[in-house]
Write an enzyme that holds these catalytic residues in place. Structure first.
Site, PDB file in Angstrom:
ATOM      1  N   LYS A  72       0.842  -1.191   0.000  1.00 14.48           N
ATOM      2  CA  LYS A  72       0.000   0.000   0.000  1.00 14.48           C
ATOM      3  C   LYS A  72       0.881   1.247   0.000  1.00 14.48           C
ATOM      4  CE  LYS A  72      -4.107   1.831   2.338  1.00 14.48           C
ATOM      5  NZ  LYS A  72      -5.082   1.599   3.422  1.00 14.48           N
ATOM      6  N   GLU A 117     -18.991  -4.274  10.911  1.00 13.90           N
ATOM      7  CA  GLU A 117     -19.867  -3.456  11.746  1.00 13.90           C
ATOM      8  C   GLU A 117     -20.952  -4.278  12.426  1.00 13.90           C
ATOM      9  OE1 GLU A 117     -17.947  -0.947   8.639  1.00 13.90           O
ATOM     10  OE2 GLU A 117     -19.142  -2.800   8.567  1.00 13.90           O
ATOM     11  N   ARG A 134     -24.878  -0.698   7.969  1.00 12.83           N
ATOM     12  CA  ARG A 134     -24.648  -2.122   7.743  1.00 12.83           C
ATOM     13  C   ARG A 134     -24.963  -2.945   8.993  1.00 12.83           C
ATOM     14  NH1 ARG A 134     -20.769  -2.522   3.333  1.00 12.83           N
ATOM     15  NH2 ARG A 134     -19.661  -4.250   4.291  1.00 12.83           N
TER      16      ARG A 134
END
Length: 625
Positions: free
Chosen positions: A281, A367, A395
């Site tokens: 990344k 979540e 969610r």
């Protein structure tokens, strides 16, 4: 400056390049992204990490006939640039510009709209099934990050797709990061892949040993036929093959030639295939490689130093106010726990995590689990506080209802990034939380408008010992109450900030900032204007609202939320139920997705800024005469 990139208008142009030109293009893509994102802000580190992967995909597949689906879409910038949006890239995440996420209405190359995590495998599998039902033969490729695998939906999709036998390619972009460092068993499992070169070494040594004789070759062939036993012996639990996928990898995601070879293999295999790609990344830009968390979603910065472009002194944000207050509370109460879903930095919980690591829990991008995990903590006597962005808490709606509210458990929800979040656009605007939280039984919903109210409300929520949510925005805290001696919090009670005779403004949370300006503008026009801070969405201050509805010519509710099901709707429902004949004007966002743009630009567009609200009120009063 961009000799090769300037000639690329579609993936077909990428196919014409030789290896040296591809390497140069990768460098130019990174420089192009750094140059532009340093001005607009955006998700830089994820997109820098997949440049070679995107180039290899463009070489091997035929887009847009073949379908490429990004998970979340944080890593889609190189793909956007290579698919005809290079010249528009300067408008990234700006009003009327291109989105920071894949948008099919923006380009035929964007096969599916994304913005939330763990969705790409489900969407891709749906497309693969639709393709076969309609007798077509294109390829479907879903990219998913290792962080997104912590979301249960990804495993539901793997389970369904793996047993189907459908031709379908999943690329696992494994960079050991989501936004912050990945956590949990899945991260550990993938880490063992990345850090176990002994697997390949042992496999090659075994091949050399057995191939010394014809007898050994027969033995080795039998072992390979037993589902690649060497892999199972050396790397325990090849989970993706158990799901029914042909597993390829892990391979170097920055080696374009290797990527192309493996993608061609995946393309020609029958059935579902998972290609495990290891990337870094932030690759190619030292500040981003060093601090990929900060450069995941970065504001405008100096490309030379990587430092943010600061506009004035740094101020306290609502997220920091929340985190600091919770840390202080936890210092005197050992039962307080903090939970986040892969967002410790964004939710202001890093100091808590550092101070009380045993009471801090990052559940990853999960979540639903985070909410029910909090319910379990509460049921067993702890005081859990869950900090999740408004658009992501959607969610976990069923878990808030079923596992928290029905049992009336003392779980506190810190609904961060409530309201307009700006440049991330419609998938991230936190403008639906009032509607989905105020309908739930046993729920108390508050909206702080200042740091002082944040402190008071968080402490109040803990003492309430019942389900409670605080919604607060992205951005700096307000200090309008600094010179005022406001009363302490009482359940379901607001406070009159200013009295008036003609108009009463009822701003929720940080809409107080606009309301105070509106009051000033109206007073200058000779319109006597009051301001009432409701503090609570649920329960409403019925006594105060009754008085306001009967006493004022016009009641104006103001909220950073869609008009349907919001705070204004709640006030209107109460007036209707009580047969209070009040003229009610609701200032809120319209009933359609709100695209990207700066907060002040969006407010202006939808007539929610102080000047526009003033004109709307004046017009309404004139119509009443």
């Amino acid at each position: 400056m961009y000799d090769i990139l300037g000639q690329i208008n579609s993936p077909d142009d990428v196919k014409k390049l030789n290896s040296a030109e591809l390497t140069s293009l990768a460098k130019e893509l990174r420089q192009f992204m750094i140059e532009h994102v340093s001005k607009t802000g955006g998700h830089l580190a994820p997109s820098l990490g997949v440049v070679e992967l995107v180039l290899a995909l463009c070489r091997v597949f035929d887009f847009p006939r073949d379908r490429l689906i990004f998970d979340v879409g944080h890593q889609c910038y190189a793909y956007k640039i290579l698919t005809g949006r290079r010249d528009e890239f300067a408008t990234l995440r700006q009003t009327d510009g291109i989105s920071g996420f894949p948008k099919s209405e923006e380009s035929e190359y964007d096969a599916f709209n994304t913005g939330h995590s763990s969705t790409s495998i489900s969407a891709g599998y749906g497309m693969a099934v639709a393709r076969d039902l309609q007798g077509e033969d294109y390829h479907v490729i879903s990219i998913i990050g290792d962080g997104a695998l912590t979301g249960g939906m990804a495993f539901e999709a793997l389970n369904n797709a793996g047993s189907s036998g459908k031709n379908f390619i999943v690329i696992l972009n494994d960079n050991a990061m989501s936004i912050s460092q990945n956590v949990g068993a899945i991260a550990d499992y993938l880490s063992r892949f990345r850090t176990a070169p002994q697997y390949e070494r042992r496999k090659r040594a075994a091949e050399r040993f057995f191939n010394r004789s014809s007898f050994g070759q027969r033995i080795f062939g039998r072992l390979r036929r037993i589902k690649d036993s060497l892999k199972y012996l050396v790397v325990q639990g090849v989970i993706f093959e158990e799901f029914g996928f042909t597993y390829l990898g892990p391979i170097d995601g920055h080696n374009i030639d290797m990527m192309q070879s493996y993608l061609k293999i995946a393309k020609n295999l029958n059935g579902p295939v998972l290609l495990h790609v290891h990337t870094k990344k932030g690759r190619g830009y030292l500040p981003s490689e060093t601090d990929p968390d900060r450069f995941h979603g970065i504001a405008p910065f100096d490309p030379e130093s990587g430092k943010l472009v600061q506009k004035g002194p740094k101020k306290l944000t609502f997220s920091q106010s929340f985190g600091d207050t919770l840390l202080e509370m936890a210092s005197s109460d050992e039962k307080i726990c903090a939970i986040t879903a892969a967002m410790p930095s964004g939710t202001g919980l890093c100091p808590f995590a550092d101070t009380f690591p045993n009471r801090f829990f990052d559940v990853g991008i999960a979540e639903q689990h985070g909410v029910t995990f909090a319910a379990g903590l509460a049921k067993a006597g702890m005081h859990p506080v869950v900090a999740i962005y408004s658009s992501f808490l959607q969610r976990g709606f069923d878990q808030v209802f079923h596992d928290v509210c029905l049992q009336s458990l003392p779980v506190i929800l810190g609904v961060d990034r409530a309201g307009i979040v700006g440049e991330d656009g419609e998938t991230h605007q936190g403008i639906y939380d009032i509607a989905y939280l105020r309908i739930l039984p046993n729920m108390t919903l508050m909206a702080p408008s200042t740091h002082n109210e944040m402190v008071d409300m968080l402490r109040f929520a803990k003492e309430l010992n019942a389900p409670c949510a605080l919604r607060y925005p992205r951005g700096n805290v307000l200090e309008w109450d600094k010179e005022l001696d406001l009363p302490p919090l009482v359940l379901g009670r607001g406070v009159f900030v200013y009295e008036g005779k003609d108009v009463m403004l009822v701003p929720l949370g940080t809409m107080m900032e606009e309301a105070l300006k509106v009051r000033e503008f109206l007073e200058e026009r000779g319109i006597s204007t009051g301001v009432f801070n409701p503090r609570f969405v649920k329960p409403l201050d019925h006594d105060a609202l009754r008085h306001i509805g009967i006493s004022y010519n016009l009641v104006v509710t103001m909220e950073d939320h869609v008009i349907n099901g919001g705070f204004g709707s709640a006030v209107g429902e109460y007036y209707h139920e009580q047969e209070i004949d009040s003229d009610l004007l609701s200032i809120a966002l319209p009933d359609h997705p709100v695209k990207q743009g700066k907060r002040e630009e969006i407010f202006k567009k939808y007539q929610m800024d102080a000047e526009s609200i003033t004109e709307r009120i004046v017009k309404r009063l004139e119509e009443k005469r």
